[in-house]
Design an enzyme around this catalytic site. Structure first.
Site, PDB file in Angstrom:
ATOM      1  N   GLY A   1     -11.806  -2.775   4.642  1.00 10.34           N
ATOM      2  CA  GLY A   1     -13.036  -3.553   4.828  1.00 10.34           C
ATOM      3  C   GLY A   1     -14.286  -2.718   4.629  1.00 10.34           C
TER       4      GLY A   1
ATOM      5  N   LEU B   1     -17.529   1.637   7.571  1.00  9.28           N
ATOM      6  CA  LEU B   1     -18.330   1.609   8.803  1.00  9.28           C
ATOM      7  C   LEU B   1     -19.197   2.860   8.935  1.00  9.28           C
ATOM      8  CD1 LEU B   1     -15.671   0.053  11.204  1.00  9.28           C
ATOM      9  CD2 LEU B   1     -17.689  -1.078  10.240  1.00  9.28           C
TER      10      LEU B   1
ATOM     11  N   HIS C   1     -20.721 -11.680  -0.977  1.00  8.67           N
ATOM     12  CA  HIS C   1     -20.776 -13.087  -1.409  1.00  8.67           C
ATOM     13  C   HIS C   1     -20.677 -13.192  -2.923  1.00  8.67           C
ATOM     14  CE1 HIS C   1     -22.873 -14.529   2.532  1.00  8.67           C
ATOM     15  NE2 HIS C   1     -21.859 -13.738   2.740  1.00  8.67           N
TER      16      HIS C   1
ATOM     17  N   ASP D   1     -16.388 -12.472   8.463  1.00 15.07           N
ATOM     18  CA  ASP D   1     -17.285 -12.772   7.343  1.00 15.07           C
ATOM     19  C   ASP D   1     -16.507 -12.609   6.045  1.00 15.07           C
ATOM     20  OD1 ASP D   1     -17.266 -10.020   6.715  1.00 15.07           O
ATOM     21  OD2 ASP D   1     -19.145  -9.620   7.755  1.00 15.07           O
TER      22      ASP D   1
HETATM   23  C1  LHQ Z   1     -12.570   4.121   7.454  1.00 14.71           C
HETATM   24  C2  LHQ Z   1     -12.462   2.724   7.593  1.00 14.71           C
HETATM   25  C3  LHQ Z   1     -13.636   1.937   7.470  1.00 14.71           C
HETATM   26  C4  LHQ Z   1     -14.827   3.919   7.124  1.00 14.71           C
HETATM   27  C5  LHQ Z   1     -10.517   3.552   7.828  1.00 14.71           C
HETATM   28  N1  LHQ Z   1     -14.798   2.581   7.236  1.00 14.71           N
HETATM   29  N2  LHQ Z   1     -13.751   4.714   7.237  1.00 14.71           N
HETATM   30  C6  LHQ Z   1     -19.572  -6.578   6.581  1.00 14.71           C
HETATM   31  C7  LHQ Z   1     -20.959  -6.321   6.478  1.00 14.71           C
HETATM   32  C8  LHQ Z   1     -21.588  -5.269   7.159  1.00 14.71           C
HETATM   33  C9  LHQ Z   1     -21.220  -4.626   8.208  1.00 14.71           C
HETATM   34  C10 LHQ Z   1     -20.003  -4.654   8.869  1.00 14.71           C
HETATM   35  O1  LHQ Z   1     -18.882  -5.282   8.411  1.00 14.71           O
HETATM   36  C11 LHQ Z   1     -18.674  -6.145   7.452  1.00 14.71           C
HETATM   37  C12 LHQ Z   1     -17.328  -6.642   7.315  1.00 14.71           C
HETATM   38  C13 LHQ Z   1     -16.202  -5.794   7.829  1.00 14.71           C
HETATM   39  O2  LHQ Z   1     -15.364  -5.443   7.046  1.00 14.71           O
HETATM   40  S1  LHQ Z   1     -16.144  -5.451   9.486  1.00 14.71           S
HETATM   41  C14 LHQ Z   1     -14.598  -4.681   9.684  1.00 14.71           C
HETATM   42  C15 LHQ Z   1     -14.579  -3.270   9.158  1.00 14.71           C
HETATM   43  N3  LHQ Z   1     -13.261  -2.695   9.242  1.00 14.71           N
HETATM   44  C16 LHQ Z   1     -12.693  -2.320  10.393  1.00 14.71           C
HETATM   45  O3  LHQ Z   1     -13.208  -2.490  11.478  1.00 14.71           O
HETATM   46  C17 LHQ Z   1     -11.384  -1.588  10.260  1.00 14.71           C
HETATM   47  C18 LHQ Z   1     -11.573  -0.126  10.589  1.00 14.71           C
HETATM   48  N4  LHQ Z   1     -10.352   0.594  10.395  1.00 14.71           N
HETATM   49  C19 LHQ Z   1      -9.306   0.544  11.252  1.00 14.71           C
HETATM   50  O4  LHQ Z   1      -9.314  -0.163  12.244  1.00 14.71           O
HETATM   51  C20 LHQ Z   1      -8.140   1.390  10.916  1.00 14.71           C
HETATM   52  O5  LHQ Z   1      -8.537   2.420  10.052  1.00 14.71           O
HETATM   53  C21 LHQ Z   1      -6.988   0.611  10.266  1.00 14.71           C
HETATM   54  C22 LHQ Z   1      -6.366  -0.367  11.303  1.00 14.71           C
HETATM   55  C23 LHQ Z   1      -7.441  -0.172   9.045  1.00 14.71           C
HETATM   56  C24 LHQ Z   1      -5.890   1.591   9.813  1.00 14.71           C
HETATM   57  O6  LHQ Z   1      -5.545   2.445  10.894  1.00 14.71           O
HETATM   58  P1  LHQ Z   1      -4.753   3.787  10.616  1.00 14.71           P
HETATM   59  O7  LHQ Z   1      -3.613   3.502   9.726  1.00 14.71           O
HETATM   60  O8  LHQ Z   1      -4.459   4.391  11.953  1.00 14.71           O
HETATM   61  O9  LHQ Z   1      -5.738   4.724   9.782  1.00 14.71           O
HETATM   62  P2  LHQ Z   1      -7.020   5.552  10.301  1.00 14.71           P
HETATM   63  O10 LHQ Z   1      -7.794   4.745  11.282  1.00 14.71           O
HETATM   64  O11 LHQ Z   1      -6.556   6.916  10.742  1.00 14.71           O
HETATM   65  O12 LHQ Z   1      -7.890   5.689   8.977  1.00 14.71           O
HETATM   66  C25 LHQ Z   1      -7.668   6.715   7.992  1.00 14.71           C
HETATM   67  C26 LHQ Z   1      -9.006   7.233   7.516  1.00 14.71           C
HETATM   68  O13 LHQ Z   1      -9.738   6.168   6.924  1.00 14.71           O
HETATM   69  C27 LHQ Z   1      -9.842   7.720   8.697  1.00 14.71           C
HETATM   70  O14 LHQ Z   1     -10.626   8.795   8.240  1.00 14.71           O
HETATM   71  P3  LHQ Z   1     -10.254  10.329   8.650  1.00 14.71           P
HETATM   72  O15 LHQ Z   1     -11.331  11.130   8.022  1.00 14.71           O
HETATM   73  O16 LHQ Z   1     -10.213  10.368  10.153  1.00 14.71           O
HETATM   74  O17 LHQ Z   1      -8.892  10.549   8.038  1.00 14.71           O
HETATM   75  C28 LHQ Z   1     -10.743   6.540   8.981  1.00 14.71           C
HETATM   76  O18 LHQ Z   1     -11.944   6.883   9.605  1.00 14.71           O
HETATM   77  C29 LHQ Z   1     -10.995   6.007   7.576  1.00 14.71           C
HETATM   78  N5  LHQ Z   1     -11.333   4.595   7.620  1.00 14.71           N
HETATM   79  N6  LHQ Z   1     -11.172   2.415   7.832  1.00 14.71           N
HETATM   80  N7  LHQ Z   1     -13.610   0.611   7.536  1.00 14.71           N
END
Ligand code: LHQ
Length: 261
Positions: A64, A67, A88, A143
């Site tokens: 997504g 962040l 969009h 969204d």
């Molecule tokens: C990330 C992300 C990410 C940056 C993984 N960003 N780095 C629209 C308009 C404007 C504002 C806000 O939002 C929106 C719409 C949206 O999409 S809101 C929802 C945004 N997405 C999320 O909240 C999901 C965030 N990610 C997670 O919850 C987890 O990463 C998931 C469940 C997808 C995967 O978990 P894991 O397999 O445990 O992987 P991880 O969390 O360890 O992620 C691996 C790397 O990727 C990590 O970086 P690092 O440097 O520590 O290895 C994360 O920080 C990065 N990453 N998602 N969205």
């Protein structure tokens, strides 16, 4: 346009768009949204493209919105404008691309990544894939088209459940709920997607595109209007080379050779 965050290839009637920021689980920054939109525009324009595959590189489809990027721009950033000018346009371009779009869902599709996955037309998932309306975890509402697409695909109760719990829906459950069309062992994903793509890429592309238009349009129409609209689509399809060829091939008991026109 040169692409930095996606890979884009066209071969034998098949375009493949690969979201390519694997270190960030293919999170979308502005540039990746624009590049993906541009690639879909090219697919829509290019007559040699008759089927599109959208997938992710590495272990995710897309996590997504990036962040970290949002946080870095805090105070200077309108989420509403970001959505209107970014996601969009991408989602509308995908729905306006009148060619079948296959989602090869190779891993998690979270937040806006889930919205983009749902905007594909047929979804083939790896058994490692999952779908997650991650939004409420960060205090946001769904969204990126998910409020429109998901209730239509799986019904409101399950869609709202996904919005409230923000749980990961694993591939097998996604299949049972109708989010995906097929689940295959992870290592067979490419082969399975090709088994869908190759016959589609040699099929009656115009008819596939008009069917997509008619079905997407039908949500806003009464039965009377939808019947009228499909008659109009059929008039267009019946003027195509492929209609003549399809009927001739049937009567001559041979394979049809569609041109997609
Ligand atoms: C990330 C992300 C990410 C940056 C993984 N960003 N780095 C629209 C308009 C404007 C504002 C806000 O939002 C929106 C719409 C949206 O999409 S809101 C929802 C945004 N997405 C999320 O909240 C999901 C965030 N990610 C997670 O919850 C987890 O990463 C998931 C469940 C997808 C995967 O978990 P894991 O397999 O445990 O992987 P991880 O969390 O360890 O992620 C691996 C790397 O990727 C990590 O970086 P690092 O440097 O520590 O290895 C994360 O920080 C990065 N990453 N998602 N969205």
């Amino acid at each position: 346009m040169n692409y930095e965050h996606i890979l884009f290839t066209v071969q034998d009637g098949l375009a493949t768009i690969t979201l390519n920021r694997p270190d960030k689980l293919n999170a979308f920054n502005d540039q990746m949204i624009q590049e993906t939109t541009d690639a879909f525009k090219q697919c829509a324009r290019d007559k040699t493209v008759r089927c599109v595959v959208l997938t992710g590189s590495g272990r995710a489809f897309s996590s997504g919105q990036d962040l970290a990027d949002v946080q870095a721009r805090e105070g200077t950033f309108s989420i509403g404008e970001h959505l209107r000018h970014g996601y969009h346009r991408l989602i509308k371009q995908m729905l306006a691309t009148e060619k079948p779009i296959l989602g090869a869902i190779n891993g998690i599709a979270a937040g806006a990544g889930c919205g983009i996955a749902l905007a594909t037309d047929i979804r083939i998932a790896s058994d490692k894939a999952s779908f997650m309306l991650a939004f409420s975890r960060v205090g946001l509402v769904p969204d990126s088209g998910t409020n429109w697409l998901l209730p239509r695909i799986i019904g409101q109760a399950r869609a709202y459940e996904m919005a409230v719990t923000a749980d990961r829906i694993p591939a097998e459950k996604a299949l049972a709920w109708g989010i995906v069309n097929q689940v295959v062992p992870h290592e067979q994903l490419h082969e399975a997607v090709m088994a869908w793509a190759m016959p589609i890429a040699t099929g009656p592309t115009l008819a596939y595109g008009l069917a997509k238009r008619a079905m997407n349009r039908s949500w806003d129409l009464s039965l009377e209007e939808a019947l009228d609209y499909e008659a109009h689509m059929q008039e267009l399809a019946a003027r195509s080379h492929d209609f003549g060829e399809g009927v001739a091939a049937f009567l001559e008991k041979r394979e049809a050779h569609f041109k997609g026109q």
